[in-house]
Design a protein around this motif. Structure first.
Motif, mmCIF file in Angstrom:
data_model
loop_
_atom_site.group_PDB
_atom_site.id
_atom_site.type_symbol
_atom_site.label_atom_id
_atom_site.label_comp_id
_atom_site.label_asym_id
_atom_site.label_seq_id
_atom_site.Cartn_x
_atom_site.Cartn_y
_atom_site.Cartn_z
ATOM 1 N N CYS A 1 5.282 -0.877 4.988
ATOM 2 C CA CYS A 1 5.604 -0.223 3.708
ATOM 3 C C CYS A 1 6.451 1.030 3.922
ATOM 4 O O CYS A 1 7.319 1.341 3.105
ATOM 5 C CB CYS A 1 4.328 0.118 2.953
ATOM 6 N N CYS B 1 0.825 -1.212 0.000
ATOM 7 C CA CYS B 1 0.000 0.000 0.000
ATOM 8 C C CYS B 1 0.858 1.260 0.000
ATOM 9 O O CYS B 1 0.413 2.320 -0.414
ATOM 10 C CB CYS B 1 -0.931 -0.003 1.216
ATOM 11 N N GLY B 2 2.087 1.150 0.513
ATOM 12 C CA GLY B 2 2.998 2.286 0.517
ATOM 13 C C GLY B 2 2.934 3.130 1.771
ATOM 14 O O GLY B 2 3.820 3.955 2.004
ATOM 15 N N CYS C 1 1.451 1.838 5.176
ATOM 16 C CA CYS C 1 1.364 1.159 6.475
ATOM 17 C C CYS C 1 2.769 1.102 7.110
ATOM 18 O O CYS C 1 3.763 1.463 6.484
ATOM 19 C CB CYS C 1 0.768 -0.248 6.312
ATOM 20 N N GLU D 1 0.733 -4.546 5.608
ATOM 21 C CA GLU D 1 -0.340 -4.951 6.522
ATOM 22 C C GLU D 1 -1.684 -4.310 6.169
ATOM 23 O O GLU D 1 -2.641 -4.420 6.925
ATOM 24 C CB GLU D 1 0.076 -4.625 7.960
ATOM 25 N N ASN D 2 -1.704 -3.622 5.046
ATOM 26 C CA ASN D 2 -2.949 -3.001 4.588
ATOM 27 C C ASN D 2 -3.217 -3.519 3.187
ATOM 28 O O ASN D 2 -3.197 -2.776 2.212
ATOM 29 C CB ASN D 2 -2.775 -1.472 4.612
HETATM 30 ZN ZN ZN Z 1 1.415 -1.451 3.273
#
Ligand code: ZN
Ligand code: NAD
Ligand code: ZN
Length: 349
Positions: free
Chosen positions: A100, A94-95, A97, A109-110
């Protein structure tokens, strides 16, 4: 454009005609320079199906080990230029979390916020075994340092990054006087030997069941070669004064290699399972030496890829590659299946 795609589980890859991708806002399309053929693709072709613990599936274009040149920039992308040589960081999270933010998009984790949950290009989304590839987030592109071209860089993004991450997390146990064992000296393993040599002072014992692989291990600087089999654990113990190896990296992951790892690791050592061979290791109080840490690792982080590219550009890590046109892609996987490759095969579309 032509692309080599996995169209359904338990099938051979097919070369088909697909639309050339165009970048949306924040996205980039690269012209593929090289796409490495990873043994994980063989697991995708032969071993996985709907019941597997993957949150994605076919159809998609194969190739998760990619480098090339920026071809077209989507709206709002800055800092990259058309024609610039780049490597693709393959695991796409996701970039934002916690994981990330550290560049560990492997463990995003997202997953609802990721382009594909737990995958990337060539793993659920279209990869690099095509003339062009869509990279959905510009941050996944790392400019190639001088001295590295896309064909040589491609294998560094997985066959380099994955062993680098595994070795790096054990650096503290790889002091002078230590021993590391590399089981499986194929695409990942031979680069693993080079990474151990380039970044630590450990002694390296390489294990494989093919002569060509052990030969390659020697070329890569391994100190001792051991043929896998019932005698391997004893030979490793003998070579380490009876103690065992401080770090064992298993790039195969079948029952026999996991058992070898458990028998050959020194107390307080690391046994790291990278290979996805489907084996199991029975774990109980006495099944491994005291305080052995057992871990699996998946790929590596974006900052680590920058470090691997640095090692590659300086010639400290040089994957042994053979190149093939896209049309020969299906045959390359057949050859890999039969154990007929040395080092890494790279598809040059
Ligand atoms: Zn993430
Ligand atoms: P490869 O086919 O290039 O190399 C495998 C090597 O293991 C070959 O040299 C083969 O001779 C050797 N081998 C096979 N059985 C053996 C045995 N019983 N004892 C000793 N050596 C044996 O494969 P690769 O692309 O290097 O991938 C290796 C494994 O790592 C695969 O299972 C792949 O799916 C996995 N992988 C994992 C990750 C991760 O992030 N965890 C990333 C990439 C690949
Ligand atoms: Zn891979």
């Amino acid at each position: 454009m032509r692309a080599m795609r996995l169209l359904k589980w338990k099938s051979d890859p097919e070369i088909v005609e697909v639309d050339t991708p165009r970048p949306g806002p924040g996205q980039v399309v690269i012209k593929v320079g090289g796409a490495g053929a990873c043994h994980s693709d063989l697991h995708l072709l032969h071993d996985f199906d709907e019941s597997s613990p993957l949150a994605w599936g076919p159809p998609f274009t194969l190739g998760h080990e990619n480098a090339g040149w920026v071809h077209e920039l989507g709206e709002g992308v800055s800092g990259l230029e058309v024609g610039q040589a780049v490597a693709v960081y393959g695991p796409w999270g996701c970039g934002t979390c916690d994981r990330c933010q550290l560049g560990m998009e492997t463990y995003c984790e997202n997953i609802a916020g990721a382009p594909v949950p737990g995958g990337g290009g060539g793993l659920g989304l279209d990869g690099g075994m095509a003339e062009f590839m869509l990279v959905p987030q510009a941050r996944q592109l790392l400019p190639l340092p001088e001295g590295l071209d896309p064909v040589r860089a491609a294998p560094l993004t997985d066959a380099g990054l994955t062993p680098y991450h595994a070795v790096r997390r054990s650096w503290a146990k790889l002091a002078p006087g230590s021993t590391a064992v590399v089981i499986g000296v194929g695409g990942l393993g031979h680069v693993g030997v080079q990474i151990l040599k380039a970044t630590t002072a450990t002694r390296v014992i390489a294990v494989d069941n093919r002569d060509e692989a052990l030969q390659l291990a020697e070329e890569c600087g391994a100190d001792q070669m051991v043929r896998s089999g019932p005698e391997a654990a004893k030979q490793i113990r003998q070579a380490t004064g009876g103690h065992g190896a401080d770090v064992v990296l298993d790039f195969v992951g079948v029952d026999a290699t996991l058992a070898l790892g458990a028998a050959a690791t020194r107390s307080m050592g690391d046994l790291t399972i990278v290979g996805i061979g489907g084996g199991t290791l029975p774990l109980s109080f006495f099944s491994v030496p005291y305080e052995v840490s057992i871990q699996t690792t998946y790929w590596g982080s974006r900052p680590e890829l920058a470090e691997v590219l640095n090692l590659g550009a300086r010639g400290l890590v040089r994957p042994k590659i053979s190149t093939f046109p896209l049309a020969e892609g299906p045959a390359v996987y057949e050859r890999m299946h039969k154990g007929g490759l040395q080092g890494r095969a790279v598809i040059v579309p």
